[in-house]
Design an enzyme around this catalytic site. Structure first.
Site, PDB file in Angstrom:
ATOM      1  N   PRO A1196       0.826  -1.221   0.000  1.00 22.97           N
ATOM      2  CA  PRO A1196       0.000   0.000   0.000  1.00 22.97           C
ATOM      3  C   PRO A1196       0.850   1.256   0.000  1.00 22.97           C
ATOM      4  CG  PRO A1196      -0.885  -1.598   1.535  1.00 22.97           C
ATOM      5  CD  PRO A1196       0.406  -2.168   1.037  1.00 22.97           C
ATOM      6  N   CYS A1197       0.508   2.176  -0.900  1.00 25.09           N
ATOM      7  CA  CYS A1197       1.345   3.355  -1.097  1.00 25.09           C
ATOM      8  C   CYS A1197       0.845   4.571  -0.347  1.00 25.09           C
ATOM      9  CB  CYS A1197       1.442   3.690  -2.579  1.00 25.09           C
ATOM     10  SG  CYS A1197      -0.134   4.164  -3.327  1.00 25.09           S
ATOM     11  N   GLN A1198      -0.276   4.458   0.395  1.00 26.27           N
ATOM     12  CA  GLN A1198      -0.820   5.661   1.024  1.00 26.27           C
ATOM     13  C   GLN A1198       0.179   6.304   1.974  1.00 26.27           C
ATOM     14  OE1 GLN A1198      -2.438   2.908   0.503  1.00 26.27           O
ATOM     15  NE2 GLN A1198      -4.537   3.292  -0.108  1.00 26.27           N
ATOM     16  N   SER A1201       2.935   7.912  -0.380  1.00 19.94           N
ATOM     17  CA  SER A1201       2.545   8.848  -1.429  1.00 19.94           C
ATOM     18  C   SER A1201       2.388  10.251  -0.892  1.00 19.94           C
ATOM     19  CB  SER A1201       1.223   8.396  -2.067  1.00 19.94           C
ATOM     20  OG  SER A1201       0.770   9.364  -2.984  1.00 19.94           O
TER      21      SER A1201
END
Length: 1527
Positions: A1196-1198, A1201
């Site tokens: 997951p890139c949250q 990012s």
């Protein structure tokens, strides 16, 4: 409470007896007893045998006030008579203790002290804990322990300078109230009340004691605690408990708890000896250890001068030198803590109000304007807002601004309550505590009105927001404000943790919100009314009331047509109106007659006046949000990562040693991108000037260095053994040399110095004797891990072979170093065996370190920064002593130019012959041209390479030396459709070129590689998702003079069609033409056994798997995805895969349990429970080690990012931890290949620690690793999307090269900085040219039928055929169109969209400055009121409410396209709507046959989180080439 020596207590450090001040002779008292020992000294002062009575110097009295300001007062005779009750004064402490005795006493006497001060021998007040460092004495009123504090003061005995303090203790843990004790040799004293002059000193320590008790209450089962809470929950709970009567904000409170972590730990572990059977040992409790570690990690956060308050520095002589250093350090720490505490208090006392009176709104007077009482029902998963504390800084007054949607406010009984009851000024006293709940999310910069949202639907009126936020409950609301501008009214509330912009209230709470909004609208209307007058004070209060009563019933501020009713409403809700007037910038309005009259009316109504203090009044007891009382089962639990022991060890040991920002040295080795714009600004690269000139990067190539000899001629040097042959230049080789007493053999490692004097470690490759008799060593330089991109994440005993060599004399050798060239058996079968070998090796190394022996290093990888990776050692080519150096062989061949003949030449390692087709840089043909750029239109004007046919070669005339600038070639130019017009380019094959009669002369320096031109019928019939071959087609002749296109004449022959590409020329540069006439590389029936059995983790809807499978590389057999809609989409598009819709932590736990490796698995109890509940079918289908050959995925890139500014929340932290689970899959399965994909910020996130540790983890497993950042737009999609990738390959496998970017795209070179000022870019930027033009918005969606705002029909007909090359490829053989559905905008946004001009570059700046009337009759501004006011701070908000450009590209695909989002350019170029799901999918390169699942928000989310399949295809194709080459 009476002091009990047997109660639960913690103690301070026992002090070592110092020298006596009065006497010269030493007095020993090494074994001071604690006041809580079972055996107590009697109070008669008897000493132990061998010890003399201690005579203490009488300290000076604390300084008393000597200057009093006099004031004349008239007192009556009665008042002038003062009855003085003097307390008895005693010189000796023992007498005061005896006089306050109330009965028989066992053991040490216990008393209480009030009005006490602690001071040193000179009378200077000292902090409480200074008693651990210096001799501290007490001046106090000593009283019996059980007497009343005030009534029986007469029984007290004043005693000055008694003691000294021997130790201190904290009790009251079981009772829940901290009690502080100090002890002298004579008595134990309960500290009840400090003197006013000493209060600030004592308050710091008492707060720390209070926190200790609160932490104990949260952790000890015996008092209802839970020892299994995590650190965030513990701190949040403690802060919430003590915050109800604290005077400073929550950020300071949290920081205070953390800064006291080591103190808390030391106190609580002293309670272990009293722990019950049900209590866990506190010393080993993970959360308590974590608190201590967090405290230590913040050491040095502030660097305040460690000076006593009196400014003097005392140096004590004659004490035990062994204690000096520890005591000095403790003294500095205590003084710094005191300074920090003072700063906290000063910050906490700052008030924001300007007046000292606040007129409170009366609840009974406003009750009729509100609904009947109702109660709030909390969501099951509400979380404590303190968990989301932003950690802005220990002393920061700032708190973050967030958004609260779907909110409600209530009191401690959960009864819904109005905002009006909360003072609108900080610091105002308040007897009502108001809490709140709602869905919190990041502040997206939008300016939606609370009033507007309370009346209208959200921007997606059908199904609401895709991402509602995190459900939370708030701490007490401190203040609130109303902001207004135009028709917008926004309410913002403040808690200890953040400011919250209120959006739409819950349906239940909306009636409680309406009166506040109505009053705010009324205030705005009155201000407007006053501004219309010649002067603001022209209208009195009564006249304003009269005019408001004349408002039309449809007026938004209409109250009543009766003036008395209006007056009542204005007065009872007056505080809202007063605040809005106070914030209005016009002074004449602020001071108008209406406000004067309103204040008078409110005072007449005898409204309560609240005092506004510098610090708010403390609330008594724990005013906790009632939602906090929900059981932990109902609250959302965040699952930590499941890991293997190895991964946990690597990351755990690192974080136990290093912390963010520790040292400057660490920062120097932090990898980061040169282009460090945040993710949300990814499309702003176009706003910089794109330099289309060729960027010849200056890289430092591997080299062979010869150092100047500084040989010690006195060293005895001789060869040992027979000669071993000769070098190519005839010099004699040897295998061993003796330097003094050192025997150096080929394959050994030695240290020497370079010319700068720096010590260098060299691996001896060979040794030889020069013709002049010098004994020479040819060595390959070894680098320590900290000198590589790994930085401080490297194993401190591991060194890496490099491609740099050094030649030096044998006499320059400094010492022999032990370096073991390591090669461990590979595969999942050897995991435990290798782990045990490494454990033994590490234990051996630690033993050597303890004994002071030299470090023994290991080397198992080659570090190649120019290729951005670590590679397997060439074991068979190093240390052979043959005179051939493997490092020298790997050096790149020079790029020198060679004119071979009149018909051929070599340029940049490519050989060119007459009749070859080649590329010419576009700048040669377009010098002086310029173009306008704007957001998402930045590719407009950029051109691909020109395709030309080489006709002849002409060297320089005369004797001039041939070089690329002086040598020219005559070429025939082939034109492209885009050279004619954009319309022609749109309808033509992207590979098509046109023959012409234009013959031009071009310098060789403008050549960029080779290609091929074929007849169109000879092109491979390819349905590949991306163009990967340098092959063009031609069937027309173009005349640029008149623009005519004609059929290619029969006499024109494309010569290279008859020539085959020699095998020796394949795979070199752009001359690659290994065409596969079969078309698609996708595995066909019967060929899947040659594909890698693949596990896709964090699979999403399957973009990565789609591209990799289309390349013919892999077959995804298993996929893990947490979100059900995305998992359903993956399964629908990849029916051959077993899709597990479950948390990957649960799956990994289940797999390791299935294989009997539970002892190697670290997981949460929740993961274990859910793994045990999996069905037998699921467990049967789970992959096991040995079955998986390739693991890929994007954690997951949250958290990484930049688009997610709310990336410091625990959920994002846990998501970031998912990298640990991902790596654990690789560590457990040990597949042949591994691919990690993530946002580009992954490289720089967390100061590069996550990136470095990921590389270090893969290297520790034994993998080869390489890293790089790619731009998806350069691989055939019409979208800017930069992604970081990490490849890993098992030993013996070949790491793939990075795919060559094939399309022009305005993106800078994506560099990663390395140590020593070097950098690495996986591929070069294509802004200056590429083989093919960029894909445009028109290419991508120009054929799709028109739909309306909110279109929802899942399947429709195309209505027309495909036009562009991209459309034909993306449609394939689809007969109908799916998911051409659009989010529905609300009425206002739709009107705004219709007013945005339909031309390139238009956005909110092009909206007319006017009002429009909504269907409700409300007049609103077309231009969002907040955008102009904040534009300067936000790059003019470029792109918001923006239209796409047909000839430009899409901005970065997001999970929720909306006009006010971070990527606001989401309007169709010609239609008044947001782009559809299918249009977004095409922008990512998904074929029309690809299906998505769930509602429209789910589908946008699946697309926005996906890897573009064309980019995945390009990556897979390069790995397939590497595998095929090995076969």
């Amino acid at each position: 409470m009476a002091k009990s020596p047997r109660s639960v207590v913690t103690t301070g450090t026992k002090r070592r007896r110092a020298k006596v001040h009065k006497e010269d002779e030493p007095v020993e008292n090494e074994n001071l007893e604690s006041e809580f020992d079972v055996s107590k000294k009697e109070s008669n002062g008897a000493t132990e045998p061998g010890n003399e009575p201690v005579a203490s110097k009488r300290p000076k009295r604390a300084a008393a006030c000597s200057n009093f300001k006099e004031k004349s007062l008239d007192l009556s005779e009665k008042d002038s008579i003062i009855t003085i009750k003097e307390s008895r004064v005693e010189e000796k402490e023992i007498e005061a203790v005896n006089l306050t005795r109330t009965g028989p006493e066992d053991g040490q006497p216990c008393r209480k002290i009030i009005d006490f001060i602690l001071h040193d021998g000179d009378g200077n007040l000292q902090p409480f804990e200074m008693s651990e460092v210096d001799d501290i004495f007490i001046t106090a009123l000593i009283m019996p322990l059980d007497d009343d504090l005030e009534k029986d003061r007469g029984k007290g005995i004043c005693c000055s300078g008694f003691g000294r303090i021997e130790n201190w203790a904290i009790s009251g843990y079981d009772e829940g109230a901290a009690v502080i004790w100090v002890s002298t040799e004579t008595s134990d004293y309960k500290c009840v009340k400090p003197a006013s002059s000493y209060r600030s000193y004592f308050e710091h320590f008492s707060e720390k004691a209070r926190v200790c008790v609160e932490v104990y209450k949260k952790l000890a089962r015996s008092v209802g605690g839970n020892p299994q809470v995590d650190l965030e929950e513990l701190i949040a709970g403690v802060v919430r408990s003590i915050n109800s009567n604290r005077s400073f904000n929550g950020t300071v409170t949290k920081d205070f708890v953390i800064s006291s972590g080591e103190f808390i730990y030391k106190q609580l572990i002293g309670l272990d000896h009293t722990a019950g059977n049900d209590d866990e040992m506190l010393a080993t409790l993970p959360v308590l250890v974590a608190l201590k570690d967090e405290c230590k990690s913040r050491a040095g956060f502030t660097h305040l001068p460690a000076m006593p308050s009196n400014g003097t520095l005392r140096i004590k002589d004659g004490q035990d030198k062994g204690l000096t250093e520890d005591e000095d350090a403790k003294l500095a720490r205590l003084l710094q803590e005191e300074e920090e505490w003072k700063m906290m208090k000063q910050r906490g006392k700052r008030g924001t109000s300007q007046k000292n009176i606040y007129i409170k709104i009366c609840e009974t007077e406003i009750a009729n304007d509100y609904p009947l009482p109702a109660y709030y029902k909390p969501y099951n998963q509400e979380m404590d807002e303190y968990i989301f504390d932003s950690d802005i800084g220990m002393y920061s007054d700032d708190v973050p601004v967030r958004i609260l949607d779907n909110w409600a406010l209530y009191n401690s009984d959960s009864r819904l309550i109005s905002l009006e009851l909360i003072p609108m000024k900080a610091g105002a006293e308040n007897d009502i505590v108001v809490f709140g709940s709602g869905f919190m999310r990041e502040d997206d910069g939008s300016c939606c009105s609370t009033a507007e949202l309370a009346q209208l639907h959200s921007s997606s009126s059908k199904s609401g927001r895709e991402d509602p936020g995190v459900p939370i409950y708030l701490s007490p609301i401190k203040e609130w404000v109303v902001e207004f501008g135009g028709s917008m009214i926004c309410i913002t509330i403040r808690t200890d943790v953040a400011w919250y912009k209120l959006r739409q209230p819950t349906k239940q709470y909306a009636p409680w919100c309406e009166p506040v909004l109505k009053t705010a609208r009324l205030a705005v209307s009155i201000i407007t009314l006053l501004k219309e007058q010649s002067r603001a004070s022209k209208l009195s209060f009564a006249e304003v009331i009269k005019k408001v009563a004349e408002f039309d019933s449809r007026h938004p501020a209409f109250i009543s047509s009766k003036a008395p009713t209006v007056e009542r409403y204005v007065v009872v809700h007056g505080q809202i109106i007063l605040q809005q007037f106070a914030d209005f910038p016009d002074e004449s309005v602020k001071r108008c007659a209406f406000i004067t009259g309103l204040l008078a009316k409110m005072e007449e109504s005898r409204h309560t006046k609240l005092a506004i203090k510098k610090k708010s009044q403390q609330m008594r007891g724990e005013n906790l949000n009632p939602s906090a009382k929900m059981g932990p089962i109902l609250r959302k639990k965040l699952m930590r990562a499941t890991t293997t022991m190895l991964i946990s060890k690597i990351w755990g040991e690192y974080y136990a040693t290093y912390f963010p920002g520790d040292t400057k040295e660490e920062d120097q080795n932090e990898p980061k991108e040169i282009d460090d714009d945040q993710e949300e600004n990814e499309d702003n690269d176009a706003e910089e000037e794109v330099n289309v000139q060729d960027e010849k990067a200056t890289r430092t190539p591997p080299s062979t260095r010869s150092r100047k000899s500084s040989a010690d001629t006195r060293k005895e040097i001789k060869w040992e053994g027979q000669t071993a042959g000769k070098t190519v230049s005839g010099e004699v080789l040897y295998k061993c040399v003796i330097v003094q007493d050192l025997s150096i053999s080929v394959g050994a490692t030695v240290t020497t110095e370079d010319d700068s004097g720096e010590t260098i470690m060299c691996f001896v490759e060979y040794m030889y004797e020069k013709l002049d008799g010098k004994n020479m060593i040819h060595g390959i330089i070894l680098q320590e891990g900290s000198q590589t991109v790994l930085g401080n994440a490297a194993n401190d005993r591991e060194v890496f072979l490099t491609n740099d060599c050094l030649e030096f004399e044998a006499s320059d050798i400094k010492e022999l170093v032990t370096v073991n060239i390591q090669s461990l058996p590979w595969g999942h079968k050897y995991r435990k065996e290798n782990s045990e070998a490494k454990r033994i090796e590490k234990a051996k190394a630690e033993e050597r370190k303890r004994k002071g022996l030299p470090v023994e290093y290991i080397c198992k990888s080659l570090y190649w920064p120019e290729k951005g990776g670590f590679f397997s050692l060439p074991y068979d080519k190093i240390g052979n002593g043959t005179g051939i150096c493997s490092s020298c062989e790997r050096k790149p061949v020079g790029n020198e130019f060679k004119l071979l003949s009149e018909s051929s030449f070599v340029f940049e390692n490519i050989t060119y012959n007459i009749h070859d087709f080649l590329y010419i840089r576009p700048e040669f043909f377009s010098q002086g041209e310029g173009h306008e750029t704007y957001k998402a239109g930045r590719n407009v004007g950029l051109k691909p390479y020109a395709v030309c046919h080489l006709l002849s070669v002409h060297g320089p005339a005369g004797s001039r030396k041939a070089n690329p600038e002086s040598t020219k070639v005559k070429v025939r130019r082939f034109y492209r459709p885009d050279d004619i017009s954009s319309t022609k380019a749109y309808s033509s094959d992207i590979r098509e070129v046109y023959y012409s009669e234009d013959i031009i002369s071009v310098p060789v320096v403008m050549i960029e590689g080779k290609c091929e031109v074929r007849l169109k019928d000879d092109l491979p019939n390819s349905d590949l998702p991306a163009v990967v071959e340098h092959v063009f087609c031609c069937e027309y002749l173009y005349d640029p003079a008149n623009g005519a296109l004609k059929q290619l004449p029969p006499n024109v022959r494309l010569v290279t069609l008859t020539r085959k590409v020699p095998a020796s020329k394949k795979n070199k540069g752009k001359q690659i033409c290994d065409i596969e006439l079969g078309g698609s590389d996708k595995p066909k029936d019967g060929q899947s056994e040659n594909c890698l059995a693949t596990l896709d983790i964090f699979a999403g809807c399957g973009g990565l798997s789609e591209g990799l499978q289309r390349s013919g590389l892999s077959l995804t057999k298993w996929a893990i995805e947490y979100e059900e809609p995305a998992g359903d989409a993956f399964g629908e598009n990849h029916p051959e895969a077993a899709v597990f819709v479950e948390n990957c932590n649960v799956i990994l736990k289940a797999i390791m349990d299935k294989c009997g490796d539970s002892d190697d698995c670290i997981s949460t109890s929740e993961a274990a429970e859910r793994a045990a509940k999996l069905s037998e079918d699921k467990i049967k289908n789970l992959p096991v080690p040995g079955e998986v050959e390739f693991i890929n995925g994007g954690p997951p890139c949250q958290g990484f990012s930049g688009m997610n500014r709310f990336n410091q929340s625990p959920w994002s932290k846990v998501q970031c931890e998912m990298i640990l689970a991902f790596l654990s899959f690789a560590e457990y399965f040990r597949p042949r290949f591994f691919l990690l994909e993530n946002v580009r910020n992954f490289v720089s996130f967390n100061k590069g620690q996550t990136f470095r540790l990921t590389l270090a983890s893969l290297l520790e497993m034994g993998y080869q690793v390489r890293f790089g950042i790619l731009e998806a737009g350069a691989y055939g999609v019409a979208q800017s999307r930069k992604r970081a990738f990490i490849w890993a390959a098992a030993p013996g496998e070949t790491l793939p090269e990075w795919p060559e970017p094939m399309h022009v795209f305005a993106s800078p070179e994506l560099k990663i900085t390395l140590p020593d000022g070097k950098f690495y870019a996986a591929v070069k930027s294509t802004a200056a040219g590429a083989p093919f033009r960029s894909i445009t918005v028109r290419d991508t969606i120009g054929d799709l039928p028109a739909v309306e705002n909110g279109a929802g029909k899942p399947t429709i007909q195309y209505g027309s055929g495909p036009v562009s090359w991209f459309q034909k490829k993306i449609r394939s053989d689809m007969a109908s169109l799916n998911d051409h559905i659009s989010k529905e905008m609300n009425e206002l946004n739709l009107i705004r969209c219709k007013h945005i001009p339909k031309r390139p570059g238009c956005d909110w700046h092009d909206l007319p400055d006017e009002k429009v009337k909504l269907s409700t009759g409300q007049m609103v501004d077309l231009i969002p009121w907040c955008l102009p006011n904040t534009a300067k701070r936000h790059n003019q908000w470029k792109g918001l409410y923006g239209r796409l450009d047909w000839e430009g590209n899409f901005p970065t695909s997001v999970t929720d396209p909306q006009p006010m989002g971070k990527v606001g350019m989401c309007f169709h170029p010609e239609q008044d709507r947001i782009i559809t799901v299918r249009e977004c999918a095409r922008s990512q390169g998904f074929p029309d046959s690809y299906r998505f699942a769930g509602n429209i928000q789910n589908k946008h989310r699946q697309i926005g989180n996906a890897v573009p399949p064309p980019l995945a295809y390009a990556l897979g194709r390069k790995l397939k080439q590497a595998i095929d080459a090995k076969r």
